[in-house]
Design an enzyme around this catalytic site. Sequence first.
Site, PDB file in Angstrom:
ATOM      1  N   LYS A   1       0.776  -1.199   0.103  1.00 52.73           N
ATOM      2  CA  LYS A   1      -0.193   0.039  -0.227  1.00 52.73           C
ATOM      3  C   LYS A   1       1.022   1.699   0.779  1.00 52.73           C
ATOM      4  O   LYS A   1       0.635   2.417  -0.693  1.00 52.73           O
ATOM      5  CB  LYS A   1      -1.286  -0.093   1.044  1.00 52.73           C
ATOM      6  CG  LYS A   1      -2.372  -0.899   1.236  1.00 52.73           C
ATOM      7  CD  LYS A   1      -3.037  -1.162   2.762  1.00 52.73           C
ATOM      8  CE  LYS A   1      -3.007  -2.592   1.910  1.00 52.73           C
ATOM      9  NZ  LYS A   1      -4.187  -2.950   3.243  1.00 52.73           N
TER      10      LYS A   1
ATOM     11  N   GLN B   1      -4.117  -1.176   9.461  1.00 55.65           N
ATOM     12  CA  GLN B   1      -3.826  -2.677   9.324  1.00 55.65           C
ATOM     13  C   GLN B   1      -4.759  -3.797  10.176  1.00 55.65           C
ATOM     14  O   GLN B   1      -4.414  -4.371  11.095  1.00 55.65           O
ATOM     15  CB  GLN B   1      -2.518  -2.946   8.914  1.00 55.65           C
ATOM     16  CG  GLN B   1      -2.504  -3.967   8.027  1.00 55.65           C
ATOM     17  CD  GLN B   1      -3.206  -4.306   6.301  1.00 55.65           C
ATOM     18  OE1 GLN B   1      -3.131  -3.415   5.999  1.00 55.65           O
ATOM     19  NE2 GLN B   1      -3.889  -5.629   6.354  1.00 55.65           N
TER      20      GLN B   1
ATOM     21  N   ASP C   1      -9.804   2.568   4.558  1.00 54.90           N
ATOM     22  CA  ASP C   1     -10.846   1.249   4.403  1.00 54.90           C
ATOM     23  C   ASP C   1     -12.231   1.529   4.101  1.00 54.90           C
ATOM     24  O   ASP C   1     -12.912  -0.127   3.917  1.00 54.90           O
ATOM     25  CB  ASP C   1     -10.009   0.570   5.423  1.00 54.90           C
ATOM     26  CG  ASP C   1      -9.286  -0.015   5.080  1.00 54.90           C
ATOM     27  OD1 ASP C   1      -9.380  -0.331   3.699  1.00 54.90           O
ATOM     28  OD2 ASP C   1      -8.539  -0.849   6.264  1.00 54.90           O
TER      29      ASP C   1
END
Length: 285
Positions: A54, A98, A121
């Site tokens: 990412k 994460q 997200d």
Amino acid sequence: MPARLIDGKAVAAEVLARVRAAVVRLTAGQRPPPTLATILVGDDAASQIYVRNKRRTCEEVGIGSRSHNLPADVAQSRLLELIGALNAADDVDGILVQLPLPPHIDTTEVIEYIRADKDVDGFHPYNVGRLAQRIPALRPCTPAGVIELLCHTGETFYGRDAVVVGASNHVGRPMALELLLAGATVTVCHRFTRDLAAHVQRAEILVAAVGKPGLIRGDWVRQGATVIDIGISRLADNRLTGDVQFEAASQRAAWITPVPGGVGPMTVAMLMHNTVEAAQRRRAR
Ligand code: NAP
């Protein structure tokens, strides 16, 4: 005739090209780039790879990247304090924590602590709720990426029988909401579903999101179906595989995603898309 492959890498590259162009527009006149802050807790090998990927993709598309690595035994209060600072930072547009987090951390509290307009997200209940109410804001990345893939095949959604296998908060459920929003007739299967085969056999659009290799037998797949395999599992010989028996399913489906190279690249591409969208919305205020 064997199914046509849906090339996630190629579609992701198209999304990233659009993101790059949007970044150029956002940074015109020396304005700062959209910026994503990533938080990695602990040293889980798979999470390290995902986060590195990412961060690297941010660089490739011109998105600013701020990296925060915390030890596995970090206190919940310390993690929330960092998120609070990033929530308040004017030069941060998106925040990604994460997952999975270590067991002593309350993941729900962490997700809800992220400002909804920086939740790139798309996991915050506000963003999932907006999707449920047909007024999407920041959309969960993997399901949004699947919709991009389906659109790429020329798929029409209205009235089509879509079956989602897997009902997790972050993948299966928002996937079902995306398909419902697009106009499909949606069935969601989970651990307690009776006769999974019968549901799969009806599916014109089949999305598997479980994480059990070969759970979906190829001979269950409806002739001419579009098959999207979100599942990723590592086999004993180190190969990656999906939830669908690929070879047999390919003999029946019209379109199918490979694993790897199908949905995976789309998740990162949609994260970049969401970061730019978050920046655009904040700057428009
Ligand atoms: P998860 O949280 O473990 O959820 C799995 C879901 O599958 C649960 O809803 C579970 O049902 C359901 N399930 C378990 N056994 C089943 C069965 N026999 N029949 C039907 N449903 C069953 O996993 P996740 O986070 O959603 O991820 C799913 C898979 O997608 C994993 O392989 C993950 O690695 C992969 N993934 C890939 C990407 C990507 O970018 N390609 C992104 C995210 C996730 P219950 O709800 O009843 O427990």
